[in-house]
Design an enzyme around this catalytic site. Structure first.
Site, PDB file in Angstrom:
ATOM      1  CB  ALA A  22      -7.672 -25.623 -22.934  1.00 57.26           C
ATOM      2  CB  SER A  23      -2.937 -28.559 -22.755  1.00 58.97           C
ATOM      3  OG  SER A  23      -1.536 -28.488 -22.885  1.00 58.97           O
ATOM      4  N   GLY A  25      -0.671 -24.980 -27.811  1.00 59.73           N
ATOM      5  CA  GLY A  25       0.670 -25.136 -28.328  1.00 59.73           C
ATOM      6  C   GLY A  25       1.738 -24.538 -27.437  1.00 59.73           C
ATOM      7  CB  ALA A  27       0.442 -21.480 -22.260  1.00 60.05           C
ATOM      8  CB  VAL A  29      -5.716 -22.230 -19.937  1.00 61.63           C
ATOM      9  CG1 VAL A  29      -6.620 -21.250 -19.179  1.00 61.63           C
ATOM     10  CG2 VAL A  29      -4.972 -21.492 -21.049  1.00 61.63           C
ATOM     11  CG  ASP A 153      -4.496 -19.127 -32.752  1.00 61.11           C
ATOM     12  OD1 ASP A 153      -4.822 -19.903 -33.674  1.00 61.11           O
ATOM     13  OD2 ASP A 153      -4.187 -19.516 -31.609  1.00 61.11           O
TER      14      ASP A 153
END
Length: 351
Positions: A22-23, A25, A27, A29, A153
């Site tokens: 995943a990308s 805000g 970083a 991963v 979050d």
């Protein structure tokens, strides 16, 4: 009194990037292998800060704070942090690799199939997130201070389900704590996903642990309704939707919700923070409701549910990392592997 001597061992390992997971805000991963001597290999999730944030001191500090804080949050429902590293200004966090979908994927799968998620399973999963938040909200540092941690979050994409039916809360990347930097403190920018923020977070007011409860209530609503509670994309209108406009009637969106579960959800979504339950109280209420249901929700039942929804997904072969992807520029983790190879060759040649 005799002094205690401390021995430091330098880590000379490396990471092999397998695929992008995943990308977000701040970083990207990756699924990766942590490599070590004698053929050691451990599957990890590797979180790498985006280059443009690596140049901003306050965001680098936030990234470091995440790793430092998460390393001490040892709880069965929190994704574990193994290591913080830095190579030539690029920071990364090596974390526990979770095999299983996020709640976002789970919701989308149910929508695709047109099947509701059993309410008892939804309540059970959220009760486990309550346990994770309760632990974080009340975490006491080594010096005896309660750190007043707020996740900020809590959203379906940051809650994971393992294939064997356990829940893991991830990504304390924008948490608020006594020991942390806060890029939102100037009131000029919001941190978090706007459609899951509490009213006070959206209005850039002071937040405490009850803010996470509102966000978790929004997640529970979406699990039960399979539709988001808030969906406005324009930030200013989204804040009005969250903080000002009346909430939609719950029974219109979730027509078969039981009164006890409705009351728990309504309490979490109270716009007045002091009227919301604590994470511990919400978790206990959800557990009590789940125990009244038949069959009782538990990890075994959740495992069976996932197997029916995602047959053979956990056996899907890994996709190779695309060499054209920008992620392949993060190759400065590989010199350690080359160094290990040279040492091994020298040993084999008897040098």
């Amino acid at each position: 009194m005799a002094r205690t001597r401390h021995t430091t061992l330098d880590y000379a390992g490396s990471f092999r990037l397998l695929r992008k997971i995943a990308s977000g805000g701040m970083a990207t991963v990756y699924e990766a292998e942590q490599l070590g001597p004698a053929g050691f290999s451990k599957r990890v999730a590797l979180k790498v800060i985006h280059p443009h944030y690596a140049a901003e001191r306050e965001w680098v500090q936030l990234f470091i704070d995440e790793a430092t804080l998460s390393a001490d949050l040892m709880h069965t429902n929190i994704v574990q942090t193994h290591q913080l590293g830095e190579v030539n200004g690029s920071y990364y966090i090596a974390m526990e690799y979770i095999r299983g979908p996020t709640l976002r994927t789970l919701i989308e799968r149910h929508r695709e199939l047109g099947r509701p998620l059993p309410h008892s399973l939804a309540a059970h999963m959220v009760s486990r997130v309550c346990r994770a938040l309760d632990f974080a909200h009340n975490f006491v540092a080594a010096d005896g201070r309660c750190l007043d941690i707020v996740h900020r979050d809590v959203a379906p994409g940051n809650i994971m389900v393992t294939w064997d039916g356990h829940i893991k809360l991830a990504d304390f990347g924008i948490h608020k704590a006594l020991t942390s930097a806060d890029p939102s403190a100037d009131g000029k920018r919001l941190v978090g996903k706007k459609n899951y923020m509490s009213p006070e977070q959206g209005l850039a007011l002071d937040v405490d642990d009850r803010s996470d409860i509102f966000s978790l209530g929004v997640v529970l609503w979406e699990l039960l309704a399979l539709e988001p509670l808030f969906d406005e994309e324009v930030t200013e209108l989204a804040i009005d939707e969250i903080a000002v406009l009346p909430l939609p009637p719950m029974r219109e969106r979730i027509p078969n919700i039981e009164p006890a579960l409705e009351a728990i959800l309504a309490g979490a979504l109270d716009r007045e923070p002091v009227r919301r339950p604590t994470a511990g109280a919400m978790g206990r209420a959800l557990d009590a409701w789940c125990e009244s249901q038949r069959p009782i929700a538990n990890p075994d039942r959740l495992q069976e549910h996932l197997a029916a929804l995602f047959p053979n997904t956990h056996r899907r072969p890994l996709a190779a990392l695309d060499e054209t992807d920008e992620a392949t520029r993060f190759t400065n983790l590989r010199p350690g592997l080359r160094h290990q190879g040279k040492r091994l060759l020298a040993r084999l040649l008897g040098r």
